[in-house]
Design a protein around this motif. Structure first.
Motif, short mmCIF file in Angstrom:
data_model
loop_
_atom_site.label_atom_id
_atom_site.label_comp_id
_atom_site.label_asym_id
_atom_site.label_seq_id
_atom_site.Cartn_x
_atom_site.Cartn_y
_atom_site.Cartn_z
N THR A 261 -41.63 96.55 -26.50
CA THR A 261 -41.55 95.13 -25.86
C THR A 261 -40.20 94.59 -26.25
OG1 THR A 261 -44.03 95.41 -26.04
CG2 THR A 261 -42.82 93.32 -25.30
N GLN A 262 -39.86 94.44 -27.37
CA GLN A 262 -38.64 93.73 -27.93
C GLN A 262 -37.59 94.18 -27.17
OE1 GLN A 262 -40.28 95.42 -30.08
NE2 GLN A 262 -38.97 95.62 -31.88
N TYR A 263 -37.47 95.62 -26.67
CA TYR A 263 -36.23 95.79 -26.22
C TYR A 263 -36.12 96.22 -24.51
CZ TYR A 263 -35.60 96.72 -31.05
OH TYR A 263 -35.48 96.49 -32.58
N SER A 264 -37.16 95.84 -23.87
CA SER A 264 -37.62 96.16 -22.52
C SER A 264 -36.53 95.49 -21.87
CB SER A 264 -38.86 95.73 -22.09
OG SER A 264 -39.08 94.26 -22.20
N TYR A 265 -35.75 94.43 -22.05
CA TYR A 265 -34.63 93.81 -21.33
C TYR A 265 -33.47 94.41 -21.79
CZ TYR A 265 -33.76 91.66 -25.68
OH TYR A 265 -33.59 91.43 -26.81
N LEU A 266 -33.05 95.16 -22.85
CA LEU A 266 -32.04 95.24 -23.08
C LEU A 266 -31.29 96.75 -22.56
CD1 LEU A 266 -30.13 94.73 -25.47
CD2 LEU A 266 -31.35 96.12 -27.05
N SER A 267 -29.97 96.52 -22.16
CA SER A 267 -29.15 97.47 -21.61
C SER A 267 -27.69 97.52 -22.11
CB SER A 267 -29.21 97.48 -20.12
OG SER A 267 -28.43 96.72 -19.59
N PRO B 100 -26.59 97.35 -33.91
CA PRO B 100 -26.11 97.48 -35.15
C PRO B 100 -25.00 96.87 -35.50
CG PRO B 100 -27.08 99.56 -34.50
CD PRO B 100 -26.83 98.78 -33.14
N ASP B 101 -24.61 96.25 -36.88
CA ASP B 101 -23.68 95.51 -37.31
C ASP B 101 -22.27 96.53 -36.96
OD1 ASP B 101 -22.29 93.31 -38.69
OD2 ASP B 101 -21.92 94.71 -40.25
N VAL B 102 -22.31 97.70 -36.92
CA VAL B 102 -21.03 98.61 -37.04
C VAL B 102 -20.71 98.63 -35.71
CG1 VAL B 102 -22.47 100.87 -36.73
CG2 VAL B 102 -19.96 100.74 -37.65
N VAL B 103 -21.79 98.65 -34.80
CA VAL B 103 -21.41 98.51 -33.38
C VAL B 103 -20.77 97.21 -32.71
CG1 VAL B 103 -22.41 98.83 -30.86
CG2 VAL B 103 -23.22 100.30 -32.87
N GLU B 104 -21.52 96.22 -33.27
CA GLU B 104 -20.82 94.82 -33.03
C GLU B 104 -19.54 94.85 -33.49
OE1 GLU B 104 -21.81 90.15 -33.26
OE2 GLU B 104 -23.04 91.32 -34.79
N THR C 127 -39.61 122.57 -32.15
CA THR C 127 -39.12 121.85 -31.12
C THR C 127 -38.10 121.03 -31.18
OG1 THR C 127 -41.47 121.62 -30.51
CG2 THR C 127 -40.06 120.38 -28.89
N ILE C 128 -37.02 121.45 -29.98
CA ILE C 128 -35.68 120.86 -30.14
C ILE C 128 -35.81 119.75 -28.91
CG2 ILE C 128 -33.19 121.04 -30.10
CD1 ILE C 128 -33.47 123.80 -31.30
N ALA C 129 -35.42 118.51 -29.15
CA ALA C 129 -35.57 117.69 -28.19
C ALA C 129 -34.06 117.00 -28.02
CB ALA C 129 -36.51 116.47 -28.25
N VAL C 130 -33.63 116.72 -26.86
CA VAL C 130 -32.40 116.27 -26.43
C VAL C 130 -32.73 114.88 -25.79
CG1 VAL C 130 -30.33 116.67 -25.15
CG2 VAL C 130 -31.17 118.58 -26.03
N CYS C 131 -31.79 114.07 -26.35
CA CYS C 131 -32.15 112.45 -26.05
C CYS C 131 -30.65 112.17 -25.23
CB CYS C 131 -32.38 111.58 -27.14
SG CYS C 131 -32.69 109.97 -26.54
N PRO C 132 -30.52 112.36 -23.84
CA PRO C 132 -29.19 112.23 -23.46
C PRO C 132 -28.95 110.72 -23.04
CG PRO C 132 -30.65 113.18 -21.71
CD PRO C 132 -31.58 113.11 -23.18
N GLY C 133 -27.70 110.44 -22.82
CA GLY C 133 -27.36 109.34 -22.41
C GLY C 133 -25.85 108.83 -22.67
N SER C 134 -25.28 108.02 -22.05
CA SER C 134 -24.10 107.44 -22.32
C SER C 134 -23.59 106.49 -23.32
CB SER C 134 -23.43 106.63 -20.93
OG SER C 134 -24.41 105.83 -20.56
N PHE C 135 -24.84 106.13 -24.02
CA PHE C 135 -24.63 105.22 -25.11
C PHE C 135 -23.57 104.38 -25.44
CE2 PHE C 135 -27.41 109.22 -25.94
CZ PHE C 135 -28.40 108.51 -26.32
N ASP C 136 -23.04 103.56 -24.25
CA ASP C 136 -21.82 102.89 -24.09
C ASP C 136 -21.99 101.44 -24.22
OD1 ASP C 136 -18.71 102.55 -24.20
OD2 ASP C 136 -19.21 102.29 -22.08
N PRO C 137 -22.44 100.64 -25.43
CA PRO C 137 -22.66 101.04 -26.64
C PRO C 137 -23.97 101.41 -26.87
CG PRO C 137 -22.67 98.77 -26.71
CD PRO C 137 -22.60 99.45 -25.32
N VAL C 138 -24.45 102.06 -28.33
CA VAL C 138 -25.67 102.47 -28.59
C VAL C 138 -26.33 101.11 -29.03
CG1 VAL C 138 -25.09 102.84 -31.15
CG2 VAL C 138 -27.27 103.72 -30.29
N THR C 139 -27.53 100.59 -28.63
CA THR C 139 -28.23 99.56 -28.88
C THR C 139 -29.59 99.59 -29.50
OG1 THR C 139 -29.80 99.73 -26.80
CG2 THR C 139 -27.73 98.56 -26.36
N TYR C 140 -30.08 98.62 -29.94
CA TYR C 140 -31.48 98.85 -30.86
C TYR C 140 -32.23 99.44 -29.91
CZ TYR C 140 -29.69 96.09 -34.83
OH TYR C 140 -29.07 95.73 -36.09
#
Length: 171
Positions: free
Chosen positions: A128-134, A153-157, A9-22
């Motif tokens: 739950t800890q990420y339910s507010y995060l965008s 993540p640190d590299v993203v910051e 099974t190949i799954a695709v997780c699409p998104g803009s990831f601008d930026p990638v968050t936790y």
């Protein structure tokens, strides 16, 4: 149990990831525990004004998913269904934070299913800890030099701080 009970099974997780968050990484990690292969596909969304280029987003995702052996990072600028067919993928993974996410994602899942009945959409509730995060919230906080170390993540910051410094100084 039939012979197709388990297929690769190949799954695709699409998104803009601008930026990638936790929050994104939580969904990607959990999906990688369920599916044989997860392709994190960066969408070049022309309706959004991105902070990072598609290539920069790909590079950041490669860095933060490097310890996930069954995760691949790619990008696309076509219909998701066309991309899925190209990759021989049958599963779309979408993270949900709130009911408002569900309404939009349900509509997209129905449209994708109408275009290709071999595609299934799996919804994963955010931890739950990420339910507010965008990504939008992270960008807003970072733009004004607020604390984001527990959101990305640190590299993203570091990449965000560098990008906003460059934008503010006009260099």
């Amino acid at each position: 149990m039939n012979d197709n009970a388990h297929r690769y099974t190949i799954a695709v997780c699409p998104g803009s990831f601008d930026p990638v968050t936790y929050g994104h990484l939580d969904i990607i990690q959990r999906a990688s525990n369920v599916f044989d292969k997860v392709i994190v596909a960066v969408l070049n969304n022309v309706s959004k004004n991105p902070l990072f280029s598609v290539e920069e987003r790909r590079e950041l995702l490669l860095e933060v998913t490097k310890d996930m052996p069954n995760v691949e990072v790619d990008s696309f600028d076509d219909l998701l269904i066309n991309y899925m067919n190209k990759k021989k993928a049958h599963v779309i993974v979408k993270g949900l934070r709130a009911v408002s996410d569900f309404e939009y994602e349900l509509q997209m899942a129905a449209l994708n299913r109408k275009m290709s009945d071999s595609i299934e959409t799996f919804f994963m509730m955010s931890s739950t800890q990420y339910s507010y995060l965008s990504s939008s919230i992270v960008k807003q906080i970072a733009r004004f030099d607020g604390p984001i170390s527990d959101l990305v993540p640190d590299v993203v910051e570091k990449a965000m701080r560098a990008k906003y410094t460059k934008l503010q100084t006009g260099m």
